[in-house]
Scaffold this active site. Structure first.
Site, PDB file in Angstrom:
ATOM      1  N   SER A 198      -8.903   6.985  62.867  1.00 16.27           N
ATOM      2  CA  SER A 198      -9.961   6.732  63.847  1.00 16.27           C
ATOM      3  C   SER A 198     -11.329   6.852  63.192  1.00 16.27           C
ATOM      4  O   SER A 198     -11.483   7.401  62.102  1.00 16.27           O
ATOM      5  CB  SER A 198      -9.843   7.713  65.015  1.00 16.27           C
ATOM      6  OG  SER A 198     -10.143   9.026  64.570  1.00 16.27           O
ATOM      7  N   HIS A 199     -12.314   6.351  63.909  1.00 11.85           N
ATOM      8  CA  HIS A 199     -13.702   6.386  63.412  1.00 11.85           C
ATOM      9  C   HIS A 199     -14.128   7.803  63.067  1.00 11.85           C
ATOM     10  O   HIS A 199     -14.688   8.067  62.002  1.00 11.85           O
ATOM     11  CB  HIS A 199     -14.615   5.801  64.493  1.00 11.85           C
ATOM     12  CG  HIS A 199     -16.070   5.851  64.166  1.00 11.85           C
ATOM     13  ND1 HIS A 199     -16.699   4.857  63.448  1.00 11.85           N
ATOM     14  CD2 HIS A 199     -17.019   6.777  64.439  1.00 11.85           C
ATOM     15  CE1 HIS A 199     -17.969   5.172  63.306  1.00 11.85           C
ATOM     16  NE2 HIS A 199     -18.196   6.319  63.906  1.00 11.85           N
TER      17      HIS A 199
END
Length: 1446
Positions: free
Chosen positions: A1025-1026
């Protein structure tokens, strides 16, 4: 193919189901419906198109008089296979000693049903350039034939032999060859060492491997000849209807016979075979007869209805079927390591052209002109006029607006111009503003350019200057007249504004570090030209491919970034330019041909080339692209829909077609199918990123909504379905249906002015491949996706060998593979519901499938393949009810996560610099720039794999009773605790003090706020994920806590200072007082840190340890400066506390006092004072002077000089007496002397010694001594010299469990290879276990290893730091200084699935028990808890050091 088979066989539509099986079948075979993709029919996105099997080309008819009914052939049992240079001399597995250092092992796997023989060849050699030079021997042939099924990387050598590279793993190099051609009886080969130009032969000749034959249980079975002919035809059809020589034709005929005989041997009767083959053949023949008779003499609508009727008859079983869950693909058994692709990674660095840009004459003119302008530049633009340029420069000068124009056109140029009071209008300029010799015409003026030279060079420039007075005019429209031709700006007037446009506030592009800067600058320069149309963009990209390839991986990364920005609509697709679809298609074809060629020539770049091709449509010469323009007119005419939206879309298609047209076509079909529900139309558009505003933004805007009549419904659905395939053929190279059609071939007839299209099948497709693709399309929308995933992966595996071979249609194979890859990802996402209540074994199976898919797309996949082997072993352990299955599976899961994180980091390093630099140059939205790499990652199979891991993780933790933390970014930090509900709510905040955020909700898309040093959460965000990527890149501690009690305890400390010390599986936290050294990292100025946090510390009543009460009360520690004894080297018998540190003394103390089976390595040492003695030698006077200056700067507070001090120490020269004494001591102790191998080896040893001394000035060590007020000048460094044991395993023992403090149990960790991966900063977990001291033969496994890397080394020497400051009471100085081996270690990617410590329970029990017993014995010897390091070699225990456990 010669005419014999073609004219003797029944015309077939049935596709042989050789790769499929039905789970519920008994002895009868099950058919699979025909090939959808041989018909001239479009395929909608529903994938449920009925089947047709029209054949294009000459009709094949039956010649009954050629059939020999009743002729029988018998099957004989095969003789047992032999393996030898002399075919009678060896058994099925044999080893050869090629020379004293090279060993060869060959074994042959017996063939099984559905697969051929596998020859496994392994060479044990230190060389990295071993090749297999080989060929096949067929029946009654003496010369080598070249099989089509070849290992990856195989090259054809002079059309006479094949050369295949071995896959290196440690000292072994292996290769597997699968033979699926029944005509091949044997393999012959030689081993060739390319680097040494050396051949390894068998007694002067070839190695000869006889292949085993398949055995059948039923002797004397036969099949009628007519059935053999039909089967031979089916084989010919499956292989793409190739042209065979008469000899090949005979071989294919006999192979067909063998296929039928195998079915009989498995229980099928001759009648079964006849019904299976002739019923399908009859259906095909009747269908062909119908098509032939009715092709040109029935109306379109009637023809379409008849086609549907025929299609419903041919696949009768399938048409009635509603659930395909019982159908499975019979997957071939393959060696996982046959998928290995491994390349040395390129170093990513700034790649700038060494030569400066040569300015064009116009740019040089502009530069000279700007120097002399005394006012601000308001506007400037250089237009491309073919290979010439036009400059327009607007500036304020002397109170006037001045327009400077210049061009390098060769013919005289006249400016036809006006002025505008409102933007764009033409108003005749006042005569007072017209240059001399200007002429007034209707609402305009004409002025001739004048000719001059640039800097007295040969280039001639025509220029003109116009001065505009006052503020009444806002711009100037103009065109040029040159050589009797009007020159415009892409068909429109030129127009220049007189006002300064507000500059976009954008990030500085920087210096392009980590990119191919020169290439990206060129792209930015050409972007205005590329915006005209896709034709321009693709042609520019094609022009830049040579430069990009020359720049290497970063150059291709630049092309990918540019194409990705285009594909995601960050760049303009079309601007004031009318281009024909066939011109776009031709440009695409040119670009993809170049990408295909680079793919062939540079295998190390294949992964990034796949990503580029996924952003670009397939393209094609001429007919396919032209049909986009023609076919829309036919649709309008046939369906009476010539106005409204259809006419606007027609105009847009004629002006500039784009991938948006695929979406528009789908939206229209969805609208029609929904009985004209306009909401459905807009939903399809919006879901695919097309808004009303985007429709209006086209050069030929689409303003209307669709409005059709009920009687148009069937015709429009039929024709738009056809049209969709035409659009996808150009724009959607990676669309599965389009990709399959392009590989298997199709034909569409033209109508009237509309051209026809014929795409021929790709040659050389694997046998049974069309059926496999048909199976995939039959199941593409199944709710239960397991069978579909198996089919998709089998198809990718079958294609794999073709992707490494030369093929004129390679790009079509590539687009098909990319489409299959994408379909796996889509299927997995749809299959999440299937896993909601699934067993762990099924989730692990899905994980293994997705890991296999990812490995098939990666250029460096060794680590992932070992993860895949680990998953297969985990499933086997689960099925056998092994009590450790969950522990082992958790280690594989952790390793897989590490592999994904490593891949994400590699992508980030390669792509993000180019994304940021080019994005800034092109003005791309900053949000799109920031998440560029993350979107690339999340668009691939890695994201699907990560999601599956998240599903399995809690199950494994619960089953194995594991810890409470999942550490995503392990960084040791100190900070103030702040509790928030959502990370999203504080992501834009900036904390002024180091902050540990406890966020109850973290979804994965958030930013980490400035000042945050850690984020702890109960959420489990994806490792890709970011926020996870940001944490790792920013060195922020990030972890998930699964224990609510622990999290509550941390939250209760809000506002307090806390230290976090994460490992790979746990987070140790404790309250702290702020100390200066907590924030010192590398070469950071400590005084700057103090000033930065001083005010905050006072506010909280905290000060640095330098002046706190706590610090002042700390017991004072002191170091005694050691004196040089006059000896440069001493033996272990001479070790005393005056000469060496505790490390050396402890190892000497163990000799003779531990059990005899515990081995202690021989040691010598360079005693205290040796470093200072070397400094005082006249050889090093210059070095000493440099050190004194640098130490003075250091003590003045300039900590950046630590690095310079270390480098200066490395300049020392060795006194001859040191060399002499060290040599004598090492040789008398039985240790090898490096100098015996040459002067270069001694220099390596000397450099290692100096690195140990230089580590006195490591940042961490220096600030640590300052913290406890130790006099750094009094720190003396002895060097312990030991021979390195080439370890199988290394271990560390704590004789008191450090986690629990339980002194009744031993805790130990074990890694494969050297111990540096255990004590150093290497990712992953070691094997860990505990053992009760009252039951040392019962070790309890706590966790299996997940470290992907092992370190291995040749026989060598290690030089260990042994200072007088490492073992002071109350000061943990161990590990602050370096131990340096003379030789560099080899990093080996580890395979745990075959490691004895993992898979052999008895061996594991023996080794772990021995480690525990050795640790307990050493603790008893010293009478206190010990921290012990050691290794295992050939089952023997070696202890290399021990010290008190802190």
């Amino acid at each position: 193919m010669s005419n014999t088979i073609g004219n003797n066989l029944l015309h077939q539509s049935l596709l042989s189901p050789t790769v499929l099986e039905h789970q519920s079948r008994s002895n009868t075979s099950t058919s699979v419906r025909g090939n959808t993709f041989l018909q001239p029919q479009a395929y909608s996105l529903t994938h449920r198109t009925p089947i047709s099997t029209d054949f294009w080309g000459r009709r094949v008819s039956l010649q009954k008089n050629r059939l020999q009914m009743g002729k029988m052939y018998t099957i004989l049992r095969s003789v047992k296979a032999v393996l030898a240079a002399d075919p009678s001399s060896m058994q099925q597995m044999e080893k050869f000693r090629l020379d004293e250092k090279v060993e060869l092992q060959v074994d042959v796997g017996l063939p099984t049903s559905g697969s051929g023989s596998v020859v496994n060849i392994q060479v044990t050699s230190s060389s990295d350039s071993i090749l297999l030079h080989w060929g096949a021997i067929k029946k009654r042939q003496d010369t080598w034939s070249l099989p089509r099924c070849r290992p990856v990387g195989t090259m054809v050598y002079k059309n006479k032999a094949l050369r295949s590279p071995f896959v290196k793993s440690g000292a072994n190099a292996s290769l597997s060859i699968e033979i699926d051609d029944p005509a091949i009886e044997a393999l012959e080969f030689l081993i060739y060492d390319e680097a040494q130009n050396k051949w390894y032969k068998y007694n002067g000749g070839n190695f000869h491997v006889n292949l085993p034959k398949k055995e059948f249980t039923t002797p004397n079975i036969s099949v009628p000849e007519d059935l053999v002919q039909i089967q031979a035809y089916l084989r010919w059809e499956r292989k793409g209807k190739q042209m065979y020589t008469p000899e090949q034709e005979k071989e294919e005929y006999e192979a067909a016979r063998m296929e039928l005989l195998e079915e009989v041997a498995r229980g099928a009767s001759v009648q079964d075979l006849r019904e299976k083959l002739t019923s399908k053949n009859a259906a095909s023949e009747s269908k062909e007869q119908f098509v032939s008779e009715s092709k040109n003499n029935i109306p379109d609508k009637e023809k379409d209805n008849n086609r549907k009727n025929i299609q419903s008859k041919v696949p009768k079983k399938q048409a009635q079927k509603t659930n395909f869950s019982n159908e499975k693909v019979q997957r071939k058994k393959r060696d996982i390591m046959s998928l290995l692709t491994k390349f040395t990674p390129e170093s990513i660095k700034e790649n700038i052209s060494p030569s400066p840009e040569v300015l064009s004459p116009i740019k040089q003119f502009s530069m000279d002109k700007e120097v002399h302008i005394d006012g601000p530049i308001m506007n400037k633009k250089i237009y491309k006029l073919g290979d010439k340029e036009l400059l327009v420069l607007v500036a304020k000068s002397s109170g006037k607006t001045k327009v400077y124009l210049a061009t390098d056109l060769p013919d005289p140029v006249t400016l036809h111009w006006a002025l505008s009071k409102n933007a764009g209008e033409w108003t005749a300029p006042p005569s007072t503003m017209m240059p001399p010799d200007s002429v007034s015409v209707d609402k305009a003026a004409q002025t001739n350019f004048t000719t001059s030279s640039v800097n007295n060079q040969s280039h001639k420039i025509q220029s003109l200057e116009i001065a505009v007075e006052g503020e009444n005019f806002v711009g100037m429209p103009f065109v040029l007249l040159c050589g009797g031709n009007w020159i415009k700006n892409s068909g429109s007037d030129f127009y220049v504004e007189f006002k300064t446009r507000p500059a976009k506030v954008k990030k500085d592009a920087g210096n392009g570090e980590g990119t191919s800067k020169f290439l990206l600058d060129k792209i930015a320069e050409l972007e205005s030209e590329a915006q005209k149309s896709f034709m321009h963009r693709f042609n520019i990209a094609a022009d830049l491919m040579e430069q990009a390839t020359s720049a290497g991986e970063v150059g291709l990364a630049g092309i990918l970034v540019w194409m990705r920005y285009m594909a995601t609509r960050q760049l303009i697709w079309n601007k004031n330019y009318n281009v024909k679809p066939r011109e776009i298609s031709k440009a695409q074809d040119r670009l993809t041909d170049l990408l295909q060629n680079v793919y062939k020539s540079y295998p190390q770049y294949r992964e990034i080339l796949r990503m580029i091709m996924a952003t670009v449509g397939r393209g094609g010469e001429g007919d396919v692209g032209q049909r986009i323009r023609d076919e829309i007119l036919v649709i309008q005419r046939k369906n009476d829909c010539k106005g409204g939206l259809m006419e606007e879309w027609h105009q847009k298609l004629h002006n500039n077609t784009s991938p948006d047209d695929v979406v528009i076509c789908q939206a229209l079909m969805d609208y029609i199918k929904s009985d004209f529900d306009i909401i459905v139309y807009w939903k399809t558009l919006n879901d695919n990123g097309i808004t009303k505003e985007r429709l209006l933004s086209y050069d030929r805007a689409i303003r209307s909504e669709p409005k059709f009549r009920g009687d148009q419904k069937d015709g429009l659905l039929r024709d738009l379905g056809h049209y969709m395939r035409t659009l996808k053929a150009v724009h959607s190279g990676a669309d599965l249906e389009a990709a399959i059609a392009n590989c298997l071939g199709y034909k569409d007839e033209g109508q009237g002015f509309m051209v026809g299209v014929q795409i021929n099948p790709v040659e050389g497709l694997p046998a049974g491949f069309p059926e496999l693709l048909q199976f995939v399309m039959n199941h593409i929308e199944d709710r239960n996706v397991e069978a579909l995933l198996e089919g998709l992966l089998e198809a990718r595996q079958e294609l794999r060998s073709l992707l490494s071979q030369s093929n004129s249609r390679l790009k079509d194979i590539l687009f098909l593979d990319i489409a299959l890859d994408s379909a796996v990802r889509t299927a997995v996402e749809r299959g999440y519901e299937e896993l909601n209540n699934a067993s762990p074994e099924k989730i692990m199976y899905f994980i293994s499938l997705v890991a296999e898919n990812l490995a098939l797309s990666m250029s460096d996949n060794e680590d992932l393949l070992y993860c895949l082997k680990g998953w297969n072993l985990s499933r086997s352990m689960f099925k056998s009810r092994d009590e450790h299955w969950a522990l082992f599976a958790k280690s594989v899961l952790d390793r897989t996560r590490l592999s994904l994180a490593s891949k994400a980091e590699a992508y980030h390093q390669l792509l993000q610099p180019s994304a940021e630099y080019l994005g800034t140059l092109l003005g791309v939205d900053q949000g799109a720039v920031d998440i560029f790499t993350e979107e690339i990652i999340r668009a691939g199979s890695a994201a699907s794999l990560s999601s599956l891991l998240n599903r399995l993780d809690p199950v494994l933790r619960q089953t194995a009773n594991l810890g409470s933390w999942q550490v995503i970014s392990p960084v040791e930090v100190v900070g103030y605790v702040v509790v928030v509900d959502q990370l999203l709510s504080v992501q834009n905040k900036s904390y002024s003090t180091p902050t540990i955020l406890v966020a109850k909700s973290v979804k994965g898309e958030e930013e980490i706020p400035d000042g945050a040093v850690a984020v702890l959460t109960p959420d489990m965000p994806d490792v890709l994920s970011h926020v996870s990527v940001r944490a790792r890149n920013s060195k922020v501690c990030f972890a998930t806590c699964f224990d609510p009690n622990i999290l509550t305890d941390i939250e209760a400390r809000e506002g307090k200072l806390l230290s976090l010390k994460p490992t790979s599986a746990d987070v140790v936290y404790r309250p702290r007082k702020l100390a200066l050294y907590d924030f010192v990292k590398t070469e950071v100025d400590a005084f700057l840190i103090l000033r930065l946090y001083c005010s905050e510390m006072k506010d909280d009543g905290l000060v640095s340890s330098a002046n706190s009460n706590e610090a002042s009360s700390t017991p004072s520690l002191s170091l005694e400066r050691k004196q040089f004894s006059g000896r440069y080297a001493i033996s272990s018998e001479e070790f005393t506390n005056e000469l060496v540190g505790a490390k050396s003394r402890n190892i000497a103390h163990l000799k003779g006092k531990v059990p005899s089976w515990v081995n202690i390595p021989t040691s010598v040492a360079l005693p205290f004072g040796t470093f200072e003695a070397v400094l005082s030698d006249n050889l090093n006077q210059v070095v000493v002077e440099k050190l004194l200056v640098q130490k003075k700067k250091l003590y003045e507070g300039q900590s950046s000089f630590l690095g310079e001090l270390r480098n200066t120490v490395l300049e020392l020269s060795a006194p001859p007496q040191l060399i002499k004494e060290l040599k004598e001591k090492m040789q008398s102790s039985g240790m090898p002397w490096p100098g015996d191998e040459g002067a270069e080896r001694w220099e390596q040893a000397w450099m290692a010694i100096k690195k140990v001394w230089a580590s006195k000035w490591n940042e961490r060590a220096y600030f640590s001594t300052r913290k406890v007020k130790l006099d750094h000048d009094c720190l003396c460094m002895a060097v312990l010299v030991q021979e390195i044991i080439s370890a199988d395993y290394a271990f560390v023992i704590h004789t008191t469990n450090p986690s629990s403090g339980d002194s009744s149990e031993i805790y130990a960790e074990v890694v494969k290879g050297l111990g540096e991966t255990l004590v150093g900063a290497y990712p992953g977990r070691a094997l860990s276990f505990i053992c009760k001291k009252n039951d040392l033969k019962s070790p309890q496994i706590l966790g299996y290893p997940s470290k992907p890397i092992g370190l291995f080394i040749r026989r060598s020497i290690i030089f260990r730091s042994d200072s007088n400051g490492e073992d002071l009471e109350g000061y943990a100085g161990a590990g602050l200084y370096d131990s340096v081996p003379m030789d560099e270690e080899d990093q080996v990617v580890l395979d745990y699935s075959s490691d004895a410590l993992m898979v052999d329970g008895d061996f594991r029990h023996s080794i772990l028990s021995s480690i525990a017993i050795a640790g307990n014995a050493i603790e008893e010897l010293y009478g206190s808890p010990q921290d012990i390091e050691g290794v295992v070699k050939d089952g023997k225990i070696y202890v290399v050091q021990t010290r008190p456990q802190m």
